[in-house]
Design an enzyme around this catalytic site. Structure first.
Site, mmCIF file in Angstrom:
data_model
loop_
_atom_site.group_PDB
_atom_site.id
_atom_site.type_symbol
_atom_site.label_atom_id
_atom_site.label_comp_id
_atom_site.label_asym_id
_atom_site.label_seq_id
_atom_site.Cartn_x
_atom_site.Cartn_y
_atom_site.Cartn_z
ATOM 1 N N GLY A 21 0.803 -1.231 0.000
ATOM 2 C CA GLY A 21 0.000 0.000 0.000
ATOM 3 C C GLY A 21 0.826 1.265 0.000
ATOM 4 C CE LYS A 22 6.390 0.004 -2.122
ATOM 5 N NZ LYS A 22 5.696 -1.304 -2.190
ATOM 6 C CD GLU A 90 7.156 1.362 -7.956
ATOM 7 O OE1 GLU A 90 8.109 0.749 -7.401
ATOM 8 O OE2 GLU A 90 5.998 0.910 -8.001
ATOM 9 C CB CYS A 149 1.289 -18.149 6.802
ATOM 10 S SG CYS A 149 2.165 -16.617 7.211
HETATM 11 P P1 ADP Z 1 2.410 -0.934 -3.364
HETATM 12 O O1 ADP Z 1 2.577 0.423 -3.966
HETATM 13 O O2 ADP Z 1 3.007 -1.021 -1.977
HETATM 14 O O3 ADP Z 1 2.916 -2.051 -4.235
HETATM 15 P P2 ADP Z 1 -0.407 -0.468 -3.835
HETATM 16 O O4 ADP Z 1 -0.715 0.783 -3.066
HETATM 17 O O5 ADP Z 1 -0.212 -0.344 -5.300
HETATM 18 O O6 ADP Z 1 0.858 -1.199 -3.155
HETATM 19 O O7 ADP Z 1 -1.546 -1.561 -3.632
HETATM 20 C C1 ADP Z 1 -2.052 -1.930 -2.385
HETATM 21 C C2 ADP Z 1 -3.307 -2.779 -2.644
HETATM 22 O O8 ADP Z 1 -2.910 -4.037 -3.179
HETATM 23 C C3 ADP Z 1 -4.107 -3.160 -1.423
HETATM 24 O O9 ADP Z 1 -4.978 -2.144 -1.014
HETATM 25 C C4 ADP Z 1 -4.885 -4.361 -1.932
HETATM 26 O O10 ADP Z 1 -6.045 -3.946 -2.608
HETATM 27 C C5 ADP Z 1 -3.967 -4.966 -2.983
HETATM 28 N N1 ADP Z 1 -3.345 -6.248 -2.613
HETATM 29 C C6 ADP Z 1 -3.095 -7.277 -3.477
HETATM 30 N N2 ADP Z 1 -2.459 -8.309 -2.854
HETATM 31 C C7 ADP Z 1 -2.305 -7.954 -1.557
HETATM 32 C C8 ADP Z 1 -1.702 -8.591 -0.402
HETATM 33 N N3 ADP Z 1 -1.155 -9.799 -0.474
HETATM 34 N N4 ADP Z 1 -1.720 -7.911 0.766
HETATM 35 C C9 ADP Z 1 -2.276 -6.684 0.839
HETATM 36 N N5 ADP Z 1 -2.854 -6.030 -0.192
HETATM 37 C C10 ADP Z 1 -2.859 -6.649 -1.398
HETATM 38 MG MG MG Z 2 3.470 1.128 -5.689
HETATM 39 ZN ZN ZN Z 3 3.846 -16.272 5.736
#
Ligand code: ADP
Ligand code: MG
Ligand code: ZN
Length: 224
Positions: A21-22, A90, A149
């Site tokens: 969620g970054k 990023e 998990c």
């Molecule tokens: P990041 O920028 O850190 O990659 P994003 O802000 O793009 O993350 O996305 C976060 C969203 O990804 C969450 O709100 C959820 O909808 C989705 N998501 C998909 N897989 C997962 C997971 N394993 N754990 C938590 N959220 C996930």
């Molecule tokens: Mg991202």
């Molecule tokens: Zn795990």
């Protein structure tokens, strides 16, 4: 009579694994600033073309306009005089000069919000992130949900070897920075993360009996 302090420059870092969620958090902070009518500019490295070349977009499709830049230093060229907040998504893909850029902007009085992966898929500190974390005033470390998990996930598991595979630069720089989303990575905790293995998607493995057993067996063996 209140006096506004025009110099509130600072660096905030939002880090964590993929899917933690970054980008969502970066966008949340940006939106709140926009409500307060503060001029915001968002940048990202050219390499992150996952969804859109001129937007920063989260996995759940939130987005704001952003400018892709080749080098971190380009950010300095594009930041306008009346900009109060600079977002950088990023950030792990930039080189160390992004640290100097963030520092310069902060000294100029700009609130710099940097989002990026703290670790690569092998669990190693990623690019300039450790230095950014060190100089930041505020650090937020987010976690995703481990797809194996269910515990908080701090790591990104590579589940596909696109452009890699056995014998090819699976451990090389090209692969380290391979940009991908759900189809290439999944979120895992420390104990379920397998840094040296590129494996089939757990979601698929867990729904097919043999695959699920295989993956679990492999993990059990590793733990023993
Ligand atoms: P990041 O920028 O850190 O990659 P994003 O802000 O793009 O993350 O996305 C976060 C969203 O990804 C969450 O709100 C959820 O909808 C989705 N998501 C998909 N897989 C997962 C997971 N394993 N754990 C938590 N959220 C996930
Ligand atoms: Mg991202
Ligand atoms: Zn795990």
């Amino acid at each position: 009579m209140y006096h506004r302090n025009p110099t509130y420059g600072c660096i905030e870092v939002v880090c964590g694994s993929m899917f933690s969620g970054k980008t969502e958090e970066l966008l949340r902070r940006v939106r709140r600033a926009q409500i307060a009518r503060q001029k915001v500019q968002v940048f990202k490295p050219v390499i992150d073309n996952r969804y859109s070349v001129d937007h920063v977009q989260s996995h759940n499709s939130n987005k704001v306009p952003s400018r892709p830049v080749e080098k971190a230093r380009d950010i300095l060229k594009y930041v306008e005089d009346n900009t109060r907040i600079v977002g950088i998504d990023e950030a792990q893909f930039f080189d160390d000069s992004v640290v100097e850029v963030a520092q310069k902007l902060a000294y100029r009085g700009i609130r710099v919000i940097v989002a990026g992966l703290d670790m690569d898929f092998r669990g190693q500190p990623f690019g300039p992130m450790p230095k950014l974390l060190a100089v930041a005033e505020d650090v937020t470390k987010l976690s995703a949900v481990c797809v194996v998990c269910g515990n908080p996930a701090s790591r990104s598991q590579r589940i596909s070897a696109i452009g890699g595979g056995p014998g090819t630069p699976a451990a090389g720089e090209v692969n380290r920075i391979a940009v991908g989303a759900a189809e290439m990575y999944e979120a895992r905790c420390r104990f379920c993360h397998e840094p040296d293995v590129v494996i089939a998607n757990t979601m698929t493995a867990l729904t097919s009996e043999s695959g699920g057993e295989g993956t679990a067996k492999q993990r059990k063996e590793q733990a023993e």
